[in-house]
Design a protein around this motif. Structure first.
Motif, PDB file in Angstrom:
ATOM      1  N   PHE A  24      -2.126  26.451 -11.699  1.00  0.00           N
ATOM      2  CA  PHE A  24      -2.553  27.331 -12.852  1.00  0.00           C
ATOM      3  C   PHE A  24      -1.413  27.289 -14.119  1.00  0.00           C
ATOM      4  O   PHE A  24      -1.827  26.915 -15.113  1.00  0.00           O
ATOM      5  CB  PHE A  24      -2.757  28.774 -12.536  1.00  0.00           C
ATOM      6  N   ALA A  25      -0.235  27.022 -13.671  1.00  0.00           N
ATOM      7  CA  ALA A  25       0.693  26.741 -14.625  1.00  0.00           C
ATOM      8  C   ALA A  25       0.428  25.391 -15.412  1.00  0.00           C
ATOM      9  O   ALA A  25       0.539  25.372 -16.629  1.00  0.00           O
ATOM     10  CB  ALA A  25       2.328  26.613 -13.897  1.00  0.00           C
ATOM     11  N   ALA A 146     -14.368  25.480 -11.636  1.00  0.00           N
ATOM     12  CA  ALA A 146     -14.988  26.307 -10.570  1.00  0.00           C
ATOM     13  C   ALA A 146     -13.494  27.347 -10.083  1.00  0.00           C
ATOM     14  O   ALA A 146     -13.827  28.349  -9.677  1.00  0.00           O
ATOM     15  CB  ALA A 146     -15.292  25.799  -9.687  1.00  0.00           C
ATOM     16  N   THR A 147     -12.478  26.760 -10.518  1.00  0.00           N
ATOM     17  CA  THR A 147     -10.996  27.608 -10.255  1.00  0.00           C
ATOM     18  C   THR A 147     -10.906  28.766 -10.879  1.00  0.00           C
ATOM     19  O   THR A 147     -10.099  29.689 -10.774  1.00  0.00           O
ATOM     20  CB  THR A 147      -9.975  26.628 -10.379  1.00  0.00           C
ATOM     21  N   SER A 148     -12.024  28.845 -12.017  1.00  0.00           N
ATOM     22  CA  SER A 148     -11.965  29.895 -12.764  1.00  0.00           C
ATOM     23  C   SER A 148     -12.570  31.490 -12.099  1.00  0.00           C
ATOM     24  O   SER A 148     -11.980  32.514 -12.322  1.00  0.00           O
ATOM     25  CB  SER A 148     -13.065  29.987 -14.037  1.00  0.00           C
ATOM     26  N   VAL A 149     -13.157  31.052 -11.086  1.00  0.00           N
ATOM     27  CA  VAL A 149     -13.512  32.119  -9.873  1.00  0.00           C
ATOM     28  C   VAL A 149     -12.272  32.830  -9.220  1.00  0.00           C
ATOM     29  O   VAL A 149     -12.156  33.931  -9.312  1.00  0.00           O
ATOM     30  CB  VAL A 149     -14.644  31.786  -9.295  1.00  0.00           C
ATOM     31  N   LEU A 150     -11.426  31.844  -8.952  1.00  0.00           N
ATOM     32  CA  LEU A 150     -10.228  32.127  -8.308  1.00  0.00           C
ATOM     33  C   LEU A 150      -9.277  33.141  -9.281  1.00  0.00           C
ATOM     34  O   LEU A 150      -8.642  33.985  -8.823  1.00  0.00           O
ATOM     35  CB  LEU A 150      -9.440  31.061  -7.571  1.00  0.00           C
ATOM     36  N   LEU A 151      -9.218  32.510 -10.516  1.00  0.00           N
ATOM     37  CA  LEU A 151      -8.384  33.122 -11.480  1.00  0.00           C
ATOM     38  C   LEU A 151      -8.940  34.698 -11.823  1.00  0.00           C
ATOM     39  O   LEU A 151      -8.005  35.392 -11.704  1.00  0.00           O
ATOM     40  CB  LEU A 151      -8.594  32.255 -12.680  1.00  0.00           C
ATOM     41  N   LEU A 152     -10.169  34.603 -11.852  1.00  0.00           N
ATOM     42  CA  LEU A 152     -10.821  35.931 -12.137  1.00  0.00           C
ATOM     43  C   LEU A 152     -10.355  37.053 -11.086  1.00  0.00           C
ATOM     44  O   LEU A 152     -10.055  38.197 -11.214  1.00  0.00           O
ATOM     45  CB  LEU A 152     -12.143  35.900 -12.225  1.00  0.00           C
ATOM     46  N   MET A 209     -18.346  25.283 -16.147  1.00  0.00           N
ATOM     47  CA  MET A 209     -18.553  24.712 -15.016  1.00  0.00           C
ATOM     48  C   MET A 209     -20.098  24.691 -14.887  1.00  0.00           C
ATOM     49  O   MET A 209     -20.807  23.832 -14.363  1.00  0.00           O
ATOM     50  CB  MET A 209     -18.126  25.691 -13.921  1.00  0.00           C
ATOM     51  N   LEU A 210     -20.945  25.952 -15.165  1.00  0.00           N
ATOM     52  CA  LEU A 210     -22.285  25.635 -15.286  1.00  0.00           C
ATOM     53  C   LEU A 210     -22.782  24.642 -16.121  1.00  0.00           C
ATOM     54  O   LEU A 210     -23.757  24.019 -15.904  1.00  0.00           O
ATOM     55  CB  LEU A 210     -22.807  27.133 -15.770  1.00  0.00           C
ATOM     56  N   GLY A 211     -22.288  24.239 -17.452  1.00  0.00           N
ATOM     57  CA  GLY A 211     -22.477  23.312 -18.129  1.00  0.00           C
ATOM     58  C   GLY A 211     -22.436  21.781 -17.337  1.00  0.00           C
ATOM     59  O   GLY A 211     -23.176  20.906 -17.458  1.00  0.00           O
ATOM     60  N   GLY A 212     -21.276  21.802 -16.901  1.00  0.00           N
ATOM     61  CA  GLY A 212     -20.988  20.685 -15.912  1.00  0.00           C
ATOM     62  C   GLY A 212     -22.118  20.348 -14.767  1.00  0.00           C
ATOM     63  O   GLY A 212     -22.232  19.178 -14.171  1.00  0.00           O
TER      64      GLY A 212
END
Length: 334
Positions: A24-25, A146-152, A209-212
């Motif tokens: 994430f950094a 998809a790592t946006s889910v982990l970030l959230l 991600m959905l667009g991908g």
């Protein structure tokens, strides 16, 4: 929520933070540079910076096209962009006529070429690094998004385990309890401060991600242009472009085009893209499509004509890259 559940969430939060911190950094560093990537790339190009006020940027698409062709008669312009950021001159993407991609920068008042640059620059490399780690593979783009889910999940678990976090919004860390205690408090404080922006970044990344995955929504199709022997009809130039722009204005009252797509093949249409007075910018741009040979209007597309996820594309881009408020929001996102 009981203490046992909260402790379990804290353990998950700590474990994920430890193992994902470097990733994430890296993503936040490259993303931060991308917010001002265009400006950073242009530091050594004083000719493309301008202080010309918006009302004085009077160069039409026809003037810009003519300016490029006068300087490079063999060039093939494809896309003309009137820069939305007021500190840059206008931009035309094309090639030199023998296949080499190039960007022509033109004066927003006269349409004259003031600079030429190659397209593969710092910003493009940085974007590919941020999106796909320079692989340009769709699957990797999807996995990174998809790592946006982990970030959230990190944000939610952190706010849940930080009891009554809203009371600590202005609680400055106390140094009297030692460095470890102070850094922990600083971590919580900065996390609470940045949570709104990070939540937006996570949500917009999930949208990408959905667009991908191919979920791009729907856009209407327009009738094809009339058959012709070449990509551009005979006599295509500034006068024809200005006439086409005038017809685009007539077809869509209040239309302010900022992008023109020039046909690159025999089947392509001439397209003007921009905002319409009365339609909020975050809802997206509108388009007017014309036949390049007859200048007949083939179709008009406004944000109301978009379906599904396509309705949210411009808003998601503005929120993810912090461009919704110009220089102020870009500085805030950085």
């Amino acid at each position: 929520m009981n203490r046992r559940t909260r402790n379990a969430l804290f353990q998950i939060h700590t474990w994920m933070g430890l193992h994902l911190s470097l990733f994430f950094a890296f993503m936040f560093l490259t993303g931060t540079l991308l917010v001002a990537g265009f400006e950073l790339e242009s530091i050594g190009r004083p000719a493309i910076w301008t202080t010309t006020a918006k009302e004085d940027r009077t160069a039409s698409f026809g003037m810009i096209y003519e300016g490029v062709k006068e300087t490079h008669p063999q060039s093939r312009p494809f896309v003309i962009v009137k820069r939305s950021t007021p500190w840059f001159v206008d931009q035309t993407f094309g090639d030199t006529g023998w296949g080499e991609a190039v960007t022509f920068w033109t004066d927003p008042v006269t349409g004259d070429v003031v600079e030429e640059t190659r397209n593969l620059g710092f910003r493009n490399i940085l974007r590919d690094l941020h999106d796909t780690l320079l692989t340009e593979k769709r699957i990797l783009f999807v996995l990174i998004s998809a790592t946006s889910v982990l970030l959230l999940g990190q944000i939610i678990s952190g706010l849940v385990t930080y009891r009554r976090f809203w009371k600590g919004f202005f609680r400055w860390p106390n140094r009297s309890n030692g460095l470890r205690s102070w850094t922990g408090s600083a971590h919580r404080l900065t996390a609470v401060w940045s949570a709104p922006v990070v939540i937006l970044i996570a949500v917009t990344s999930f949208y990408f991600m959905l667009g991908g995955l191919g979920m791009n929504g729907t856009t209407p199709e327009f009738p094809p242009s009339s058959p012709r022997d070449s990509a551009l009809p005979s006599g295509f130039g500034s006068q024809m472009i200005d006439t086409a722009e005038a017809r685009a204005h007539a077809a869509l009252p209040g239309f302010d085009p900022v992008v023109m797509l020039i046909p690159g093949s025999k089947a392509d249409s001439l397209v003007f893209i921009g905002h319409v007075e009365g339609i909020a910018e975050f809802r997206g741009m509108s388009s007017v499509v014309l036949d390049p040979a007859t200048l007949e209007v083939l179709g008009v597309l406004t944000p109301d004509g978009l379906g599904g996820l396509a309705k949210w594309k411009d808003l998601m881009n503005m929120l993810h890259f912090g461009t919704w408020g110009g220089a102020f929001s870009m500085a805030l996102w950085i």
